[in-house]
Scaffold this motif. Structure first.
Motif, short mmCIF file in Angstrom:
data_model
loop_
_atom_site.label_atom_id
_atom_site.label_comp_id
_atom_site.label_asym_id
_atom_site.label_seq_id
_atom_site.Cartn_x
_atom_site.Cartn_y
_atom_site.Cartn_z
N LEU A 283 0.89 -1.93 0.24
CA LEU A 283 -0.14 -0.09 0.22
C LEU A 283 1.00 1.51 -0.59
CD1 LEU A 283 -2.75 0.80 0.52
CD2 LEU A 283 -2.60 0.86 2.65
N SER A 284 0.52 2.25 -1.01
CA SER A 284 1.66 3.41 -1.24
C SER A 284 0.76 4.50 -1.77
CB SER A 284 3.08 2.78 -2.12
OG SER A 284 3.74 3.70 -2.63
N GLN A 292 -3.91 6.65 -1.68
CA GLN A 292 -3.69 4.98 -1.66
C GLN A 292 -3.59 3.74 -1.88
OE1 GLN A 292 -2.14 4.79 2.81
NE2 GLN A 292 0.04 5.71 2.32
N ARG A 293 -2.91 3.43 -2.72
CA ARG A 293 -3.47 1.89 -3.56
C ARG A 293 -2.45 1.15 -3.35
NH1 ARG A 293 -3.71 5.67 -8.73
NH2 ARG A 293 -1.80 4.66 -9.62
N TYR A 294 -2.39 -0.43 -3.30
CA TYR A 294 -1.60 -1.74 -4.12
C TYR A 294 -1.18 -1.07 -4.66
CZ TYR A 294 -3.55 -3.63 0.50
OH TYR A 294 -4.44 -3.58 2.00
N ARG A 295 0.27 -1.36 -4.72
CA ARG A 295 1.41 -0.74 -6.15
C ARG A 295 2.63 -1.50 -6.22
NH1 ARG A 295 3.80 3.69 -5.55
NH2 ARG A 295 4.66 3.57 -7.11
N LEU A 296 2.63 -2.00 -7.48
CA LEU A 296 4.01 -2.78 -7.53
C LEU A 296 5.51 -1.93 -7.55
CD1 LEU A 296 2.80 -5.82 -9.75
CD2 LEU A 296 2.88 -5.72 -7.37
N GLY A 297 5.46 -0.93 -8.43
CA GLY A 297 6.13 0.66 -7.97
C GLY A 297 6.95 0.24 -9.27
N MET A 437 1.96 22.53 -3.20
CA MET A 437 1.25 21.89 -2.86
C MET A 437 1.14 20.24 -3.63
SD MET A 437 -0.16 23.51 0.49
CE MET A 437 1.54 23.30 -0.08
N LYS A 438 1.85 20.65 -4.78
CA LYS A 438 2.20 18.91 -5.78
C LYS A 438 3.16 18.73 -5.15
CE LYS A 438 0.69 21.66 -9.33
NZ LYS A 438 0.14 21.68 -10.92
N THR A 439 4.07 19.43 -5.21
CA THR A 439 5.25 18.22 -4.69
C THR A 439 5.19 18.09 -3.72
OG1 THR A 439 6.47 19.96 -6.40
CG2 THR A 439 7.92 18.67 -5.43
N ILE A 440 4.43 18.43 -2.29
CA ILE A 440 5.45 18.00 -1.25
C ILE A 440 4.34 16.86 -0.54
CG2 ILE A 440 4.18 18.46 1.54
CD1 ILE A 440 4.54 21.40 0.74
N PRO A 441 3.61 16.61 -0.80
CA PRO A 441 2.76 14.73 -0.96
C PRO A 441 3.17 14.20 -2.32
CG PRO A 441 1.05 16.51 -1.20
CD PRO A 441 2.56 16.99 -1.75
N GLY A 442 4.04 14.36 -3.55
CA GLY A 442 5.44 13.33 -3.76
C GLY A 442 4.48 13.44 -4.81
N LEU A 443 4.62 13.35 -6.05
CA LEU A 443 3.89 12.79 -7.44
C LEU A 443 4.59 11.24 -7.40
CD1 LEU A 443 3.87 16.14 -9.59
CD2 LEU A 443 2.25 15.05 -7.80
N ALA A 444 4.21 9.96 -8.27
CA ALA A 444 4.66 9.42 -8.64
C ALA A 444 4.17 8.76 -10.38
CB ALA A 444 3.95 8.18 -7.71
N GLY A 445 3.57 9.91 -10.91
CA GLY A 445 2.96 9.79 -12.50
C GLY A 445 2.41 8.43 -12.06
N ARG A 446 2.28 7.99 -13.16
CA ARG A 446 1.45 6.30 -13.46
C ARG A 446 1.67 5.48 -13.39
NH1 ARG A 446 -3.16 5.85 -12.39
NH2 ARG A 446 -5.02 4.85 -13.91
N LEU A 447 0.99 4.80 -11.36
CA LEU A 447 2.39 3.78 -11.09
C LEU A 447 1.53 2.60 -10.58
CD1 LEU A 447 4.49 6.87 -8.74
CD2 LEU A 447 5.10 4.92 -10.55
N PRO A 448 1.41 1.45 -11.03
CA PRO A 448 0.55 0.01 -10.52
C PRO A 448 1.26 -0.12 -9.33
CG PRO A 448 1.95 0.08 -13.00
CD PRO A 448 2.35 1.43 -12.04
#
Length: 448
Positions: A283-284, A292-297, A437-448
């Motif tokens: 969960l990430s 948050q969702r279950y991901r492989l990274g 505000m968009k950077t602080i939480p962390g951007l992960a792109g399209r992340l499975p």
């Protein structure tokens, strides 16, 4: 070099070059028309070094973010001497040409850069050119609530007949929380549906919750995440999860939310070999700080086609793309003014730095050139907006004065420029605040 330093170097180089090209446009036309240019500076702030040639001081200044041109008598509040080499001593037509030269240089540069990219290494996602046939629908999305199903084909949206995915996506992105009417073909039947795309991610763009058929091909991997730990590598093609075929990255994401932390087995094709990898999702965080969702990274880069176009076709395509994106920029500005789209959809220097850093780390130089073309086009269009202080504001005043057949009083201009300056400062503060505000939480792109 760390990602942070690469981003800093990339954004300074990209923005600096874009602004320098813009100012060179003003400089070249001013010189051509006989306006005295007092300063041509690379950078801002304190003069570091340079030389004087004729009336112009060519200098390098301390802050390497672009540059500026100072013409004699260009500020309406400056005292006028009547010198024919002063900016305000020239005809409105001359001043119009000088004002519009900067934005036009940025637009010409965008056309040139994209033409070069298309001639050397034109790479694009294959699915964008395909008809908008829905591969799947996310649970509890706008599309699901409207009753759309896998296999439905979107045959009309916003006046566009038989749209491709490339034509459909901007219509959805620019309609967050706004009704969007579409026509759907299901079998032999065609009927209308109205969906209300949900505002998603930190940019609050619209999402319908449908997705196209697109192969799952591994792009950037996140260290210390399950995929990297299990031995998945970039360019691996994931064809199945737990024996079920994977037609798109969204299908995988949906399936992972159902299996949760249960270990999954991925079937991968690598260099002609079929391999299996077992891993446990975690969960990430995602690109949306509220989710948050279950991901492989890993980042999915999908299937791309690569080709080289001859000059005439490359130029034609570049003109088409720049025209299309210019209209989208203007539509975005209009919808922001109407409060139909959030200001969060606009990226400031921090967002540009992230994009520039990512593009600089890609293989080859074409990703960075494509980004530079986009930034240059945005800079050119933005400066043509009829806001005083910007080039578009100067052009607007010139047009009004031409219709009135006399100059607007300096007192009115001074008040308008002061108000415009405050507006632009507040706008810049808002954009940078949204970037943070968009950077602080962390951007992960399209992340499975």
């Amino acid at each position: 070099m760390s990602d942070f330093l690469i981003s800093i170097v990339a954004v300074v180089a990209v923005l600096g070059f874009m602004i320098l090209v813009h100012e060179f446009g003003h400089y070249a036309v001013a010189k051509w028309l006989g306006v005295r240019v007092e300063v041509f500076s690379i950078g801002f702030g304190k003069r570091l070094f340079g030389f004087r040639k004729g009336d112009t001081d060519y200098r390098v200044s301390a802050i390497p973010l672009g540059g500026y041109v100072k013409m004699s008598g260009e500020n309406p509040m400056d005292e006028r001497t009547g010198d024919p080499a002063e900016f305000l001593s020239h005809s409105r037509w001359h001043r119009f040409l000088i004002a519009i030269a900067g934005p036009l240089m940025n637009i010409f540069l965008a056309v040139f850069l994209l033409t070069t990219v298309y001639m050397v290494h034109y790479e694009y996602p294959v699915y964008l050119d395909t008809p908008a046939v829905i591969e799947g629908v996310k649970h509890d999305s706008a599309a699901a609530q409207a009753g759309l199903q896998a296999g439905d084909r979107i045959v009309r949206v916003d006046g566009i007949e038989n749209p491709t995915w490339e034509q459909l996506q901007p219509r959805v992105w620019l309609s967050p929380n706004q009704p969007l009417t579409i026509s759907i073909q299901r079998g032999d039947q065609v009927f209308e549906k109205t969906i209300v795309p949900k505002a998603v991610t930190t940019s609050e763009v619209g999402s319908a919750g449908w997705f196209p058929k697109q192969p799952v091909i591994v792009g950037r991997l996140e260290a210390e995440m399950p995929a990297a730990k299990a031995g998945i590598k970039e360019n691996d093609r994931i064809v199945a999860m737990d024996g079920s075929p994977m037609g798109s990255i969204e299908t995988m994401i949906e399936r992972l939310q159902q299996t949760k932390e249960k270990p999954v087995e991925l079937t991968v094709i690598r260099g002609g070999q079929t391999l299996s990898f077992r891993m446990q999702p975690v969960l990430s965080k995602t690109e949306d700080p509220k989710e948050q969702r279950y991901r492989l990274g890993f980042l999915n880069k999908g299937e791309t086609a690569v080709t080289k176009l001859p000059f005439t076709r490359a130029l034609s395509l570049s003109l088409q793309e720049n025209k299309k994106y210019s209209l989208l920029i203007l539509e975005l500005a209009k919808k922001i003014a109407q409060r139909k789209v959030s200001l969060r959809a606009v990226s400031g220097p921090i967002g540009i730095a992230q994009d520039a850093g990512y593009a600089a780390q890609q293989k080859g130089w074409t990703p960075l050139m494509e980004l530079m073309a986009g930034i240059s086009l945005n800079l050119g269009i933005f400066n043509l907006l009829p806001i005083p202080i910007l080039d578009g504001g100067v052009i607007l005043f010139l047009l009004i004065e031409g219709l009135m057949r006399h100059d607007i009083s300096l007192r009115i201009k001074e008040r308008v420029y002061q108000a415009a300056f405050v507006f632009l400062v507040l706008f810049a503060v808002m954009v940078i605040y949204n970037d943070l505000m968009k950077t602080i939480p962390g951007l992960a792109g399209r992340l499975p």
